[in-house]
Enzyme design. Structure first.
Site, PDB file in Angstrom:
ATOM      1  N   HIS A   1       0.809  -1.220   0.000  1.00 41.38           N
ATOM      2  CA  HIS A   1       0.000   0.000   0.000  1.00 41.38           C
ATOM      3  C   HIS A   1       0.845   1.274   0.000  1.00 41.38           C
ATOM      4  CE1 HIS A   1       0.406  -0.219   4.516  1.00 41.38           C
ATOM      5  NE2 HIS A   1       0.466   1.099   4.371  1.00 41.38           N
TER       6      HIS A   1
ATOM      7  N   ASP B   1      -0.563  -7.601   1.133  1.00 40.96           N
ATOM      8  CA  ASP B   1       0.005  -6.254   1.274  1.00 40.96           C
ATOM      9  C   ASP B   1       1.524  -6.349   1.446  1.00 40.96           C
ATOM     10  OD1 ASP B   1       0.316  -3.563   1.570  1.00 40.96           O
ATOM     11  OD2 ASP B   1      -0.601  -3.440   3.558  1.00 40.96           O
TER      12      ASP B   1
ATOM     13  N   SER C   1       4.263   1.724   8.440  1.00 41.27           N
ATOM     14  CA  SER C   1       3.896   0.764   7.392  1.00 41.27           C
ATOM     15  C   SER C   1       5.122   0.265   6.637  1.00 41.27           C
ATOM     16  CB  SER C   1       2.936   1.422   6.394  1.00 41.27           C
ATOM     17  OG  SER C   1       1.694   1.680   6.982  1.00 41.27           O
ATOM     18  N   GLY C   2       5.126  -1.034   6.357  1.00 37.05           N
ATOM     19  CA  GLY C   2       6.239  -1.627   5.625  1.00 37.05           C
ATOM     20  C   GLY C   2       7.395  -2.062   6.498  1.00 37.05           C
TER      21      GLY C   2
END
Length: 416
Positions: free
Chosen positions: A225, A270, A366-367
């Site tokens: 994302h 994701d 995120s990530g």
């Protein structure tokens, strides 16, 4: 009123007291110096190769970070530690670590690093002789089902630079342990240099947007994302180290591979791979995490850590310094209960955090990596920060891309 006249000490008494005081002080200083010197320890680093045979074939355990590799490494490390348990020197073996296995002359070699802390009063030549003797003679008593060819065991002393290079080339090693009192990135604890060397910051036009994980010297893992809108690899850079500014090192992104089954607004699959524009050089501060096998099991309740540069509360500011949080793996059945995520957790996801709230990742993380260690204190990537309902709310733990479920896809696209 009568005033008493004070008595003065005789000069010889004053001299005697001064002399005794100086002698006592000298003795105390001497004892302190002796104690410090006697208890001061020097580090001795060794590289050793141990030829052996076992009930397993090399092909079953030769691949780094596999389950069989971990089990075989643990067996040999424990065997060597047991051999040194009655160590006659004034010191101890603080680390025995298998760095690889290799085939040689039809047999198998275990390549191992040994680190000792020995009192400085010991003669270095004597230290080397006793370590060599122990490896050649005492392994016979603790080898069990592993048959070590003791006469062919080799050992050589190496310096700190060589030791660091060997460790840094191994996946999942780190220089220090995080405090078990860590709370959450939202008000948690700062990270020290070398604690989480696989953390990266992904920046779009030099502004941090997501985290990433070092899985080789040319590849990173992150969340799909992060690239839903920002797709141009040329405008992304990756930096490494515990601060974004200044970074320990920085490089461009050559290619972005988003999982073909990721379709916004779904959170499934994701995950994304990023190929670096140039290989990074591993250091104590920057190197790779271990990727688990597809059948690797992280157990519910297991303590994991998540790290990131994200905000410490919703609508807060990104952090220039890396933060960490200790969380627990929550089983999917619990996470799919109506009051939690009501069936939204699929086989490509896992939950981690606390149902009481307070411990979580947040926007900007995120990530980034969710990692757990094994019995050897080697760290494996369990998840990639993906999504959640707000940050650190009760019954709303963080949700992560499950790396084991996506392991074959990673291998297919980058060969790792």
């Amino acid at each position: 009123m009568r005033i008493s006249k004070g008595r003065c000490l005789e000069p010889w008494v004053i001299g005697l007291i001064t002399c005794v005081s100086l002698i006592a002080m000298s003795v105390c200083i001497g004892l302190t110096v002796h104690y410090v010197r006697y208890n001061q320890r020097n580090t001795y680093n060794y590289y050793s190769t141990l030829p052996f045979t076992s009930d397993k074939l090399y092909a079953e355990f030769g691949r780094e970070a596999s389950k069989n590799f971990t089990e075989m490494s643990h067996r040999i490390e424990s065997m060597v530690k047991n051999a040194f348990s009655g160590f006659p020197l004034q010191g101890e073996l603080v680390k025995a670590h298998i760095i690889k296995f290799s085939e040689e002359n039809g047999g198998v070699l275990a390549h191992m690093l040994l680190i000792f802390r020995i009192r400085s009063t010991e003669d270095p030549g004597n230290v080397n002789k006793i370590i060599e003797y122990t490896l050649h003679e005492k392994l016979r008593d603790v080898s069990g089902s592993l048959q070590v060819e003791r006469d062919s065991v080799e050992i050589k002393k190496i310096n700190k630079t060589e030791t660091d290079k060997y460790f840094n080339d191994c996946c999942g090693t780190r220089r220090s342990k995080s405090s078990n009192e860590s709370l959450r990135i939202v008000g948690g604890t700062k990270v020290e240099e070398g604690e989480w060397p696989w953390q990266a910051s992904l920046q779009w036009d030099d502004a941090h947007r997501c985290g990433a994980v070092v899985i080789s010297n040319t590849w990173l893992l992150s969340a799909a994302h992060c690239f839903r809108i920002h797709k141009d690899a040329n405008r992304w850079t990756a930096s490494f180290g515990i601060t974004i500014y200044p970074p320990t090192m920085k490089t461009g992104i050559q290619r972005i591979i988003v999982h073909e089954k990721y379709h916004y607004p779904s959170h499934e699959y994701d995950i994304a791979l990023l190929e670096l524009a140039k290989p990074i050089v591993y250091t104590n501060e920057v190197h790779r995490v271990c990727l688990p096998d597809a059948n690797h099991e992280f157990q519910p309740g297991q303590e994991l850590f998540v790290t990131g540069f994200g905000v410490q509360h919703k609508h807060g500011y990104l952090q220039n310094r890396l933060w960490q949080v200790q969380v627990e793996l929550i089983d999917t059945k619990t996470c799919n209960q109506p009051e939690v995520y009501n069936g939204a957790i699929t086989p490509t996801m896992l939950c981690a955090g606390s149902l009481e709230g307070k411990r979580d990742s947040c926007q900007g993380d995120s990530g980034g990596p969710l990692v757990g260690s094994d019995a050897r204190d080697v760290w494996y990537l369990a998840g990639i920060v993906s999504w959640g309902d707000n940050c650190a709310l009760p019954n709303k733990p963080g949700v992560y891309a499950r790396v084991t479920a996506l392991r074959d896809w990673i291998t297919e696209h980058c060969g790792i």
